[in-house]
Design a protein around this motif. Structure first.
Motif, short mmCIF file in Angstrom:
data_model
loop_
_atom_site.label_atom_id
_atom_site.label_comp_id
_atom_site.label_asym_id
_atom_site.label_seq_id
_atom_site.Cartn_x
_atom_site.Cartn_y
_atom_site.Cartn_z
N GLY A 18 0.81 -1.21 0.00
CA GLY A 18 0.00 0.00 0.00
C GLY A 18 0.84 1.26 0.00
O GLY A 18 0.51 2.25 -0.67
N ILE A 19 1.95 1.25 0.75
CA ILE A 19 2.85 2.41 0.75
C ILE A 19 3.45 2.60 -0.64
O ILE A 19 3.48 3.72 -1.17
N ALA A 20 3.94 1.51 -1.24
CA ALA A 20 4.52 1.61 -2.58
C ALA A 20 3.49 2.14 -3.57
O ALA A 20 3.80 3.00 -4.41
N PHE A 21 2.27 1.65 -3.48
CA PHE A 21 1.21 2.06 -4.40
C PHE A 21 0.95 3.56 -4.29
O PHE A 21 0.85 4.26 -5.31
N GLN A 22 0.86 4.08 -3.07
CA GLN A 22 0.57 5.50 -2.90
C GLN A 22 1.75 6.37 -3.31
O GLN A 22 1.56 7.46 -3.88
N LEU A 23 2.96 5.92 -3.04
CA LEU A 23 4.14 6.68 -3.47
C LEU A 23 4.14 6.86 -4.98
O LEU A 23 4.41 7.95 -5.50
N VAL A 24 3.83 5.79 -5.70
CA VAL A 24 3.79 5.88 -7.16
C VAL A 24 2.64 6.78 -7.60
O VAL A 24 2.79 7.58 -8.54
N ASP A 25 1.49 6.67 -6.95
CA ASP A 25 0.37 7.58 -7.26
C ASP A 25 0.80 9.03 -7.15
O ASP A 25 0.49 9.86 -8.01
N ASP A 26 1.53 9.35 -6.09
CA ASP A 26 1.94 10.72 -5.86
C ASP A 26 3.00 11.17 -6.86
O ASP A 26 3.06 12.35 -7.24
N ALA A 27 3.84 10.24 -7.31
CA ALA A 27 4.80 10.56 -8.37
C ALA A 27 4.08 10.80 -9.69
O ALA A 27 4.39 11.75 -10.43
N LEU A 28 3.08 9.95 -10.00
CA LEU A 28 2.35 10.09 -11.25
C LEU A 28 1.60 11.41 -11.34
O LEU A 28 1.35 11.92 -12.44
N ASP A 29 1.25 11.98 -10.20
CA ASP A 29 0.53 13.25 -10.20
C ASP A 29 1.33 14.36 -10.86
O ASP A 29 0.76 15.37 -11.28
N TYR A 30 2.65 14.18 -10.96
CA TYR A 30 3.51 15.20 -11.57
C TYR A 30 4.19 14.73 -12.84
O TYR A 30 5.04 15.42 -13.38
N MET A 31 3.81 13.54 -13.34
CA MET A 31 4.54 13.04 -14.50
C MET A 31 3.67 12.39 -15.57
O MET A 31 4.19 11.97 -16.60
N SER A 32 2.37 12.27 -15.39
CA SER A 32 1.52 11.60 -16.38
C SER A 32 0.53 12.57 -16.97
O SER A 32 0.14 13.55 -16.33
#
Length: 322
Positions: free
Chosen positions: A204-218
């Motif tokens: 779950g932590i990994a999933f949210q970290l990637v979500d937050d990264a995607l917010d600035y890159m997708s």
């Protein structure tokens, strides 16, 4: 593996859960049916109920109560989405208007409450006190995470530890509870239950970290929301926090202003600072560490197609672009 391959060991279970969700959504109140079906049919990955199914099978479960547990987890997740979108003022989710945009905040909150209640009705039907204990604790912890995130809003002094506390409670808790239920249903040893819990937490932590990264890159079409939604809502997520930590004075000043004011008017400056400080790389690397920790926890259960899919889900959580 892609998601279709990950689902393959429990493909029949997934279909059964989809049907159960539709059946248990039914209400004599038409608006509840409309909003509930609108959210449930909105094209989400249904990752949380899938994890319940895979965890149960990986722990050797051969009954049918894991279907109820999976639906319970999905109802709680859907309720949190309805409430989150109201609190955040979100207008778009998964490339569709949010329920609060279509029906208004009041209806969205109340249908979210209905879904919480229906989930607990289903727990009573299952008749397993330990499941009720796990899910009641998880629901309270998720609410605490939401409140902590609210306290961090527009606070440029939010550091990585405060951010991690929020995502552990708000996002990872439901992953953790769902995979723990797989061990609970099989009455596994405390060691196996702890391992399955650890798997879900790190995933779950990994999933949210990637979500937050995607917010600035997708692009918007890929992730189903607008770029910079977190910034617009004044949420200091790890890419911005990291850029604040290692950026120069000028970058920190611009980032602080962006967080405190919210909105998208500073999005170009923020993205420029995030790129310059390699904050996305830092965020994704931390996600990889947690994904690896999740896979390591699976050593507590025997090899099986379901365990393999759980491991593949950890890889998917980091590699995905949506």
């Amino acid at each position: 593996m892609d998601l279709s391959q990950i689902r393959s060991p429990v493909a029949d279970d997934v279909k059964a859960v989809d049907k159960l969700i539709v059946d248990r959504l039914q209400s004599n109140v038409v608006l509840i049916n409309q909003i509930g079906h609108y959210i449930v049919s909105s094209g989400g990955k249904r990752l949380r109920p899938l994890l319940v199914l895979l965890a149960a099978r990986a722990c050797g479960y051969s009954g049918h109560r894991h279907l109820d547990a999976a639906a319970i987890v999905e109802f709680i997740h859907t309720a949190t989405l309805l409430h989150d979108d109201v609190v955040d003022g979100s207008e778009l989710r998964r490339n569709r208007d949010t329920a609060n945009t279509v029906w208004g905040n009041e209806a969205s909150v109340l249908v979210g409450d209905f879904l919480y209640a229906r989930a607990f009705e289903m727990m009573v039907d299952v008749g397993n006190l330990r499941i009720m204990e796990v899910m009641a604790g998880a629901t309270a912890r998720i609410a605490e995470g939401e409140v902590l995130q609210l306290l961090n809003a527009n606070d440029a002094d939010t550091d990585e530890s405060r951010y991690m506390e929020v995502i552990q409670r708000k996002t990872a808790t439901l992953f953790e509870a769902g995979t723990r239920l797989g061990a609970v249903l099989t009455e596994s040893s405390p060691e196996v239950e702890a391992a399955m819990s650890s798997y879900g937490l790190h995933l779950g932590i990994a999933f949210q970290l990637v979500d937050d990264a995607l917010d600035y890159m997708s692009d918007d079409g890929t992730i189903g929301k607008q770029i910079g939604d977190d910034l617009d809502e004044g949420k200091p997520t790890l890419p911005v926090i990291r850029a604040m930590e290692v950026g120069n004075d000028a970058q920190r000043k611009r980032l602080r202003q962006a967080i405190e004011e919210g909105g998208r008017q500073h999005i170009d400056d923020v993205i420029e600072a995030i790129v310059a400080t390699k904050a996305i790389d830092y965020t994704v690397e931390l996600a990889r560490w947690h994904a690896d920790a999740a896979k390591q926890a699976l050593n507590a259960v025997p090899e099986s197609p379901s365990r393999e899919s759980l491991a593949a889900t950890a890889d998917f959580s980091v590699a995905r672009t949506y």
